[in-house]
Design a protein around this motif. Structure first.
Motif, short mmCIF file in Angstrom:
data_model
loop_
_atom_site.label_atom_id
_atom_site.label_comp_id
_atom_site.label_asym_id
_atom_site.label_seq_id
_atom_site.Cartn_x
_atom_site.Cartn_y
_atom_site.Cartn_z
N GLU A 15 -12.74 -15.95 29.87
CA GLU A 15 -12.01 -16.93 30.67
C GLU A 15 -12.67 -17.14 32.02
OE1 GLU A 15 -9.54 -18.86 30.00
OE2 GLU A 15 -9.16 -18.15 27.98
N ASP A 112 -3.52 -18.50 34.42
CA ASP A 112 -4.65 -18.10 33.58
C ASP A 112 -5.91 -17.92 34.41
OD1 ASP A 112 -2.99 -18.34 31.48
OD2 ASP A 112 -4.08 -19.93 30.46
N GLU A 141 -0.63 -28.52 33.29
CA GLU A 141 -1.62 -27.55 33.71
C GLU A 141 -2.31 -28.06 34.97
OE1 GLU A 141 -4.87 -25.32 31.11
OE2 GLU A 141 -5.71 -27.13 32.03
N GLN A 195 -9.72 -29.61 26.80
CA GLN A 195 -9.61 -28.16 26.62
C GLN A 195 -8.24 -27.62 27.02
OE1 GLN A 195 -12.90 -26.67 28.93
NE2 GLN A 195 -14.40 -27.10 27.32
N ARG A 199 -6.19 -24.25 25.67
CA ARG A 199 -5.70 -23.19 26.55
C ARG A 199 -4.19 -23.01 26.39
NH1 ARG A 199 -9.66 -25.55 30.02
NH2 ARG A 199 -8.11 -26.96 30.90
N GLU A 202 -3.44 -21.05 23.32
CA GLU A 202 -3.81 -19.66 23.52
C GLU A 202 -2.76 -18.95 24.37
OE1 GLU A 202 -5.72 -16.04 23.41
OE2 GLU A 202 -5.91 -17.81 22.15
N ARG A 203 -2.20 -19.63 25.38
CA ARG A 203 -1.14 -19.03 26.19
C ARG A 203 0.07 -18.70 25.32
NH1 ARG A 203 -1.99 -23.65 29.43
NH2 ARG A 203 -3.57 -23.23 31.02
#
Length: 219
Positions: A15, A112, A141, A195, A199, A202-203
């Motif tokens: 990351e 993140d 985000e 992207q 993300r 994935e979170r």
């Protein structure tokens, strides 16, 4: 636990590599809003907001903060508290989110890839820059970067990066739909936009994993 710690470390390193220099611009001010470029990009790429919802160029969400690091902001060796840097970043992320969607309250749901690449110290001038990368149903985000300037040498250095996930809430702090969307203006904006969904998934995966670990610990 050892194996999981190793996996988390590898994930953090991956990351960090992806996040390094999110908003790669030490020229903090002035803010330039690319309205015309945003309109052209919207037309070329076919970005359109759902019926009844609005869309703004990503650059309209840009926010900047300037802070002077004081002794009260630092530890015993004069390095700024990590929590203080995180608080400034969270504030800047909130401002960017508010610029995309007015009349909505936001709470931070996740952070993140927060890496302290270089320290800031007492006397440094800290610049925090943020921009919304993408909005979802009730969340968005925000990419946040931190730069520091040495007031004696004028050296500007990149210090921190992170993605903040903020959620729109009502007066009862219940999630509400965010009726606003962001239009990528630059190629970098488009890359972050595409992207962001990866993300986000994935979170959610890590959140479910953390919930299972917590349940197993309680049992």
């Amino acid at each position: 636990r050892w194996q999981r710690a190793l996996e988390r470390r590898q994930l953090r390193l991956a990351e960090r590599k992806k996040a390094d220099g999110l908003l790669n611009s030490p020229s903090i001010l002035p803010v330039v809003l690319w309205h015309h470029a945003g309109e052209l990009y919207t037309t070329a790429c076919g970005f359109a907001a759902p019926t009844g919802e609005s869309r703004k160029p990503a650059d309209d969400t840009v926010a900047h903060m300037t802070q002077l690091v004081l002794p009260s902001n630092a530890n015993t060796v004069g390095v700024t508290f990590g929590g203080q840097i995180c608080a400034w970043m969270e504030t800047c992320a909130y401002i960017a989110a508010s610029r995309l969607c007015r009349n909505v309250n936001f709470l931070t749901a996740a952070v993140d890839a927060l890496f302290f690449i270089r320290p800031t110290r007492v006397g440094d001038i800290v610049y925090v820059s943020s921009k919304v990368t993408r909005a979802f149903n009730s969340s968005m985000e925000v990419a946040v970067s931190v730069w520091a300037e040495d007031p004696f040498t004028s050296e500007v250095r990149h210090c921190n990066d992170a993605f903040f996930m903020v959620v729109g809430v009502d007066e009862a702090e219940e999630p509400v739909r965010v009726p606003c969307h962001v239009t990528p203006v630059s190629q970098a904006d488009l890359q972050r936009y595409e992207q962001a969904d990866i993300r986000r998934r994935e979170r959610l995966r890590r959140r479910k994993l953390a919930a299972r670990v917590s349940e197993s610990s309680d049992s």
